[in-house]
Scaffold this motif. Structure first.
Motif, short mmCIF file in Angstrom:
data_model
loop_
_atom_site.label_atom_id
_atom_site.label_comp_id
_atom_site.label_asym_id
_atom_site.label_seq_id
_atom_site.Cartn_x
_atom_site.Cartn_y
_atom_site.Cartn_z
N ASN A 148 8.83 78.53 53.33
CA ASN A 148 7.56 78.75 54.04
C ASN A 148 6.73 79.70 53.19
O ASN A 148 7.26 80.33 52.28
CB ASN A 148 7.81 79.35 55.45
N GLU A 149 5.43 79.75 53.50
CA GLU A 149 4.56 80.66 52.74
C GLU A 149 4.08 81.79 53.63
O GLU A 149 2.98 82.33 53.47
CB GLU A 149 3.41 79.89 52.09
N GLU A 150 4.89 82.13 54.61
CA GLU A 150 4.56 83.21 55.54
C GLU A 150 5.24 84.51 55.16
O GLU A 150 5.05 85.53 55.83
CB GLU A 150 4.96 82.81 56.97
N VAL A 158 5.41 85.35 34.93
CA VAL A 158 4.36 84.33 34.79
C VAL A 158 4.58 83.14 35.71
O VAL A 158 5.69 82.59 35.80
CB VAL A 158 4.23 83.82 33.33
N TYR A 159 3.50 82.78 36.39
CA TYR A 159 3.43 81.55 37.20
C TYR A 159 2.73 80.52 36.33
O TYR A 159 1.66 80.79 35.79
CB TYR A 159 2.61 81.85 38.46
N LEU A 160 3.32 79.34 36.20
CA LEU A 160 2.64 78.24 35.50
C LEU A 160 2.77 77.00 36.35
O LEU A 160 3.89 76.55 36.63
CB LEU A 160 3.30 77.96 34.15
N ALA A 163 4.58 92.17 43.09
CA ALA A 163 3.25 91.60 43.38
C ALA A 163 3.07 90.24 42.74
O ALA A 163 3.67 89.92 41.71
CB ALA A 163 2.17 92.55 42.85
N PHE A 164 2.22 89.45 43.39
CA PHE A 164 1.74 88.17 42.87
C PHE A 164 0.25 88.38 42.71
O PHE A 164 -0.38 89.00 43.59
CB PHE A 164 1.99 87.11 43.96
N VAL A 165 -0.35 87.93 41.62
CA VAL A 165 -1.80 88.01 41.51
C VAL A 165 -2.33 86.61 41.19
O VAL A 165 -2.05 86.07 40.11
CB VAL A 165 -2.26 89.01 40.42
N HIS A 166 -3.07 86.04 42.14
CA HIS A 166 -3.76 84.78 41.89
C HIS A 166 -5.13 85.14 41.32
O HIS A 166 -5.88 85.93 41.92
CB HIS A 166 -3.89 83.97 43.18
N PHE A 167 -5.43 84.57 40.17
CA PHE A 167 -6.65 84.94 39.46
C PHE A 167 -7.01 83.79 38.53
O PHE A 167 -6.11 83.19 37.91
CB PHE A 167 -6.36 86.22 38.64
N GLY A 189 -6.06 83.58 52.15
CA GLY A 189 -5.98 82.70 50.98
C GLY A 189 -5.21 83.35 49.85
O GLY A 189 -4.88 84.54 49.90
N TRP A 190 -4.93 82.56 48.82
CA TRP A 190 -4.22 83.09 47.64
C TRP A 190 -5.19 83.74 46.66
O TRP A 190 -4.83 84.66 45.95
CB TRP A 190 -3.44 81.97 46.93
N PHE A 191 -6.45 83.20 46.63
CA PHE A 191 -7.45 83.73 45.70
C PHE A 191 -8.42 84.65 46.46
O PHE A 191 -8.60 84.52 47.67
CB PHE A 191 -8.21 82.58 45.02
N GLU A 251 -9.50 77.21 46.69
CA GLU A 251 -8.06 77.53 46.66
C GLU A 251 -7.37 76.64 45.62
O GLU A 251 -6.48 77.09 44.92
CB GLU A 251 -7.44 77.32 48.04
N TRP A 252 -7.79 75.40 45.57
CA TRP A 252 -7.30 74.48 44.56
C TRP A 252 -8.51 74.02 43.73
O TRP A 252 -9.32 73.23 44.20
CB TRP A 252 -6.63 73.24 45.19
N GLY A 253 -8.61 74.51 42.49
CA GLY A 253 -9.71 74.10 41.62
C GLY A 253 -9.53 72.64 41.25
O GLY A 253 -8.42 72.10 41.29
N LYS A 274 -1.53 79.89 34.73
CA LYS A 274 -2.24 78.60 34.82
C LYS A 274 -2.01 78.05 36.22
O LYS A 274 -0.87 77.79 36.61
CB LYS A 274 -1.69 77.62 33.78
N HIS A 275 -3.10 77.89 36.98
CA HIS A 275 -2.98 77.29 38.32
C HIS A 275 -3.26 75.80 38.21
O HIS A 275 -3.39 75.27 37.10
CB HIS A 275 -3.93 78.02 39.30
N HIS A 276 -3.32 75.12 39.36
CA HIS A 276 -3.45 73.65 39.32
C HIS A 276 -4.69 73.17 38.56
O HIS A 276 -4.71 72.04 38.08
CB HIS A 276 -3.49 73.07 40.74
N ASP A 277 -5.72 74.01 38.47
CA ASP A 277 -6.95 73.59 37.78
C ASP A 277 -6.78 73.53 36.26
O ASP A 277 -7.67 73.09 35.53
CB ASP A 277 -8.13 74.50 38.14
N VAL A 307 9.98 83.34 35.80
CA VAL A 307 9.04 82.25 35.55
C VAL A 307 8.95 81.43 36.83
O VAL A 307 9.98 80.99 37.36
CB VAL A 307 9.51 81.36 34.37
N TRP A 308 7.73 81.28 37.33
CA TRP A 308 7.50 80.68 38.65
C TRP A 308 6.93 79.28 38.48
O TRP A 308 5.81 79.11 38.02
CB TRP A 308 6.49 81.56 39.38
N PHE A 309 7.72 78.27 38.86
CA PHE A 309 7.26 76.89 38.78
C PHE A 309 6.85 76.41 40.16
O PHE A 309 7.67 76.35 41.08
CB PHE A 309 8.38 75.98 38.25
N ASP A 310 5.58 76.09 40.27
CA ASP A 310 5.05 75.59 41.54
C ASP A 310 5.52 74.15 41.74
O ASP A 310 5.49 73.36 40.80
CB ASP A 310 3.52 75.67 41.47
N GLY A 311 5.91 73.84 42.96
CA GLY A 311 6.41 72.49 43.26
C GLY A 311 5.32 71.46 43.45
O GLY A 311 5.59 70.26 43.48
#
Ligand code: FUL
Length: 461
Positions: A217-219, A131-133, A34-38, A267-269, A47-49, A85-88, A169-173
């Protein structure tokens, strides 16, 4: 003296480089998680703070990570990845390196720590914790300066040393502008070395690995042709060549298998407005077949609600999905079937290994062969519409083309043709009733080896 040789095991095929590392092999076995966006976006509907949201928006009064983890475990997921930690820039743990964290929020009077709750719940339930950062930070005042790289490394150290084992560890591009309008030049080698130091067994995900690659892709699907190898040097996080990541590259220089990310909702959130837009069971089953069944892993996002729980809508959707997967893939119609091969490597690698229900054993052809025909004879005819093949990937990815045929009494008829196999390949075929099925390896980069040849009948065609 010559008869003696037959009583000893033959030697295994030489691995075909590149091969997976121990951490990549262990990761591949996890299949789906699972992924949990929170975070603040859960409360603002973004979606992007922007990074300017008041910390006071974050207040999940009934946060219950144990409920998340139990829900996921029941649905057959093997771990949980959290957006620490998301983009916000908001930190779900009380980071000493930011003033935009749970410690500045009213939640639990600023004494809460989502990573602590979640990692403890994972440990209690025997689930993996990841962890996603986001390196992109729209809040941190140092973003856009070299100092930020040190801040980000410090944040990584915090999340990788306080919460026990981390599997990924998930690094967003994504790399946008910070609060001062500047973009950051990321110190990727520095980030990677912190992960290696603090969590040597964790795999690192990004568009370009180094351990796990984005599927492009994000599908939530990979492709029928999916190599676990790429030329890693060609890519970096944020690469313009990301569409190439879907299929990977035959003969690529590095082992960097694909991970398919997708959200159960649009959406992710979490948004209540999307409670009615959760993906259908059929769609989710198809995604699983086209990710895990296409030589990748699946990371399925199920966002937590403003209350801090997984909503009943998502719980029900996950349960239905799991029930249907179990109904199909819980029963291998070929298990124990008599298996023969036209070419045999010898003792220890016989055709019977493909139907013994074990992943650790495999049939292999002799070194000089790059073809082979494996035939299954069931004790009685069975109806199936899915075929599964697996390679022992510790030997590298070898098979490049195959054909599935069935004998329904009047000779062999082709059911499907395919290219790659890899860790796990599921091939949909027309519903067929027969006791004799065979796979012909038409092309292999080194002598072929197969650990599983299975047949299934979908619960709902
Ligand atoms: C993307 C992000 O921009 C999305 O918000 C989301 O987190 C997704 C998993 O990755 O790059």
């Amino acid at each position: 003296m010559t008869v003696l040789s037959s009583s000893f095991s033959s030697s295994p095929p030489a691995p075909l480089a590149p091969v997976p590392t121990r951490r990549q092999l262990d990761w591949q076995k996890l299949g789906q998680y699972a992924f949990v966006h929170f975070g603040p976006n859960t409360f603002t509907g973004n979606e992007w703070g922007h990074g300017t949201e008041a910390e006071s928006v974050f207040n999940p009064k009934n946060l219950d990570c144990r409920q998340w983890v139990r829900t996921f475990k029941k649905a057959g997921l093997t771990g949980v990845m959290i957006t620490a930690k998301h983009h916000d820039g908001f930190c779900l743990w009380p980071s000493q390196l930011s003033k935009h964290t749970v410690a500045q929020s009213p939640w639990r009077d600023g004494k809460g720590d989502v990573l602590k709750d979640l990692s403890e719940a994972c440990r209690a339930e025997g689930m993996k914790f990841g962890v996603y950062l986001s390196p992109w930070d729209r809040n941190h005042p140092s973003y856009g300066t070299p100092e930020y790289n040190k801040v980000f490394e410090g944040m990584l150290r915090e999340v990788l040393t306080h919460y026990g084992p981390v599997f990924e560890v998930w690094f967003d591009g994504a790399n946008g502008e910070g609060p001062n309008g500047k973009k950051q030049v990321y110190d990727w080698p520095g980030f990677v070395s912190v992960v290696r130091q603090c969590q040597p067994h964790a795999v690192i995900f990004s568009d370009a690995g180094p351990d796990i690659r984005w599927v492009g892709n994000e599908e939530g699907h990979s492709a029928p042709t999916c190599w676990s190898t790429i030329d890693r040097e060609r890519y970096h996080p944020g690469t313009p060549y990301y569409t190439e990541l879907t299929e990977g590259k035959e003969g690529g220089t590095d082992w960097v298998p694909a991970e398919c990310d997708v959200s159960i909702r649009p959406g992710w959130f979490y948004k209540t407005s999307e409670d009615s837009k959760i993906k259908t069971t059929d769609h989710l089953v198809r995604l699983w077949e086209q990710s895990v069944g296409h030589n990748a892993n699946l990371i399925l996002n199920v966002p937590a609600s403003t209350d801090g729980v997984i909503s009943q809508f998502d719980v029900d959707a996950l349960d239905r999905w799991h029930d249907e997967l179990k109904a199909t893939y819980g029963h291998d119609l070929a298990k124990g079937a008599h298996a023969t091969a036209d070419v045999e490597r010898g003792h220890g690698f016989e055709a019977s290994r493909v139907t013994d229900g074990r992943d650790t054993t495999y049939w292999a052809a002799p070194d000089h062969e790059n073809h082979g025909v494996l035939t299954l004879e069931l004790s009685q005819p069975a109806t199936f519409d899915r075929v599964e093949l697996r390679e022992p990937i510790e030997l590298g990815q070898r098979i490049a083309a195959f054909r599935i045929e069935v004998d329904s009494g009047s000779g062999w008829t082709e059911l499907a043709k395919g290219t790659t196999v890899g860790n796990r390949r599921i091939i949909p075929v027309p519903a067929t009733t027969s006791a004799k099925v065979r796979v012909t390896i038409l092309d292999s980069r080194a002598c072929p080896a197969i650990s599983t040849f299975a047949l299934y009948k979908t619960a709902k065609p």
